[in-house]
Design a protein around this motif. Structure first.
Motif, short mmCIF file in Angstrom:
data_model
loop_
_atom_site.label_atom_id
_atom_site.label_comp_id
_atom_site.label_asym_id
_atom_site.label_seq_id
_atom_site.Cartn_x
_atom_site.Cartn_y
_atom_site.Cartn_z
N VAL A 54 0.42 -1.33 -0.04
CA VAL A 54 0.34 0.32 0.05
C VAL A 54 0.82 1.37 0.04
CG1 VAL A 54 -1.84 0.93 1.55
CG2 VAL A 54 -2.38 -0.88 0.82
N GLU A 102 1.18 4.78 -2.75
CA GLU A 102 0.32 5.66 -2.33
C GLU A 102 1.90 6.57 -2.75
OE1 GLU A 102 0.17 8.32 2.08
OE2 GLU A 102 -0.19 6.19 2.18
N GLU A 113 -10.60 -7.26 2.80
CA GLU A 113 -9.60 -6.27 1.95
C GLU A 113 -9.46 -4.85 1.81
OE1 GLU A 113 -8.35 -10.76 1.65
OE2 GLU A 113 -9.97 -9.29 2.14
N VAL A 152 -11.48 -1.87 3.50
CA VAL A 152 -9.86 -1.29 4.34
C VAL A 152 -8.85 -0.52 3.56
CG1 VAL A 152 -7.07 -2.55 5.64
CG2 VAL A 152 -9.96 -2.81 5.91
N PHE A 153 -8.41 -1.22 1.81
CA PHE A 153 -7.73 -0.09 1.40
C PHE A 153 -8.29 1.02 0.32
CE2 PHE A 153 -5.76 -4.14 -0.48
CZ PHE A 153 -4.66 -4.51 0.36
N LYS A 154 -9.73 1.07 0.32
CA LYS A 154 -10.61 1.85 0.21
C LYS A 154 -10.80 2.79 1.32
CE LYS A 154 -14.73 4.74 1.09
NZ LYS A 154 -15.45 5.00 2.31
N GLN A 155 -10.46 2.58 2.53
CA GLN A 155 -10.88 3.35 3.54
C GLN A 155 -9.64 4.25 4.05
OE1 GLN A 155 -14.01 4.17 5.40
NE2 GLN A 155 -12.71 5.92 6.21
N TYR A 156 -8.52 3.66 3.66
CA TYR A 156 -7.05 3.72 3.69
C TYR A 156 -6.99 5.48 2.93
CZ TYR A 156 -2.34 5.07 3.99
OH TYR A 156 -1.19 5.26 4.10
N PHE A 157 -7.84 4.90 1.86
CA PHE A 157 -6.75 6.20 0.67
C PHE A 157 -8.21 7.82 0.79
CE2 PHE A 157 -4.59 3.52 -1.56
CZ PHE A 157 -3.09 3.80 -1.33
N GLU A 171 -9.34 8.25 4.04
CA GLU A 171 -8.39 9.08 4.86
C GLU A 171 -7.55 9.88 3.91
OE1 GLU A 171 -10.51 9.74 7.44
OE2 GLU A 171 -11.23 7.69 7.51
N ARG A 172 -6.24 9.41 3.22
CA ARG A 172 -5.75 10.31 3.05
C ARG A 172 -6.00 10.65 1.72
NH1 ARG A 172 -1.61 11.31 4.03
NH2 ARG A 172 -0.40 10.51 3.19
#
Length: 233
Positions: free
Chosen positions: A1, A5, A26, A29-34, A36-37
């Motif tokens: 990830v 990024e 999975e 989780v990836f969607k939520q990470y990006f 937030e970013r």
């Protein structure tokens, strides 16, 4: 990830989040990470999901730029020619009309009698060899369509690997000399006609000459991948 990024311009990236059920851990989780970013900027996100899924609810709540719906009657591993595959393809600049035209031609051919039906012929060949003990399928694809093997690996493994039976696909294995294989292997050679690899040609000829079963498929160009998706499905 973090590797992904580090390679992108976060403020100018469109994220495509695709899940039929919307409950894949999975992916969420990836969607939520990006999400937030990007400071929770929903306008940088497309969602592709089946109607009424949890992902639809989340995408609407997040203010996603666009939601594209899948067809609930199409199973996940058979969805490459639906919005799940074609929306990303269009974003990549692929001529989806041309791509789907090749697939439609294969659909027509797969309605023909089995003697001239590409899907039945491939399935019968794989099935007969598997029943006879050759249940390991090595996929060899020309460099220009190399990644087709990874897609086929998942399709074959998940579709046939049930109730203690199945064909085990092997992708990205460099061809070995004929004596490097036992009598439990078959080989499918997806050869890109417009850009073949002569070393692969020679390796397949040697395997066939030694008695190993080799199924050859000539792919005219990259746009014929739509047809290959349907043939294997």
């Amino acid at each position: 990830v973090l590797a992904i990024e580090s390679k992108i311009d976060l403020a100018n990236t469109l994220f495509v989040v695709a899940s039929k059920s919307g409950s894949t851990l999975e992916l969420n989780v990836f969607k939520q990470y990006f999400f937030e970013r990007t400071c929770r900027n929903g306008k940088q996100f497309y969602a592709i999901t089946d109607p009424g899924s949890k992902m639809q609810q989340v995408a609407e709540a997040d203010g996603s730029r666009r939601i594209f719906f899948g067809d609930p009657q199409i199973g996940g591993r058979y969805s490459a020619l639906s919005n799940f595959g074609m929306i990303p393809a269009a974003i990549m600049g692929i001529d989806t009309t041309r791509f789907l035209a090749a697939a439609a031609d294969m659909v027509r051919r797969c309605r023909a009698p089995k003697q001239v039906n590409p899907g039945v012929q491939l399935g019968e060949w794989l099935g007969n060899h598997a029943v006879a003990g050759r249940d390991k399928l090595t996929i060899i694809a020309s460099p220009g369509i190399h990644d087709l093997g990874a897609w086929l690996e998942q399709l074959v493994a998940e579709s046939t690997g049930k109730i203690g039976k199945g064909i085990i696909p092997v992708d990205r294995e460099a061809p070995r000399p004929p004596d490097g294989y036992g009598n439990d292997r078959v080989f499918v050679y997806e050869r890109l006609f417009s850009a073949p690899d002569l070393a692969q040609d020679a390796a397949m000829d040697a395997l066939e000459a030694a008695g190993h079963p080799v199924y050859r498929i000539s792919v005219a160009d990259e746009y014929q991948l739509g047809a290959e998706f349907f043939r294997w499905e």
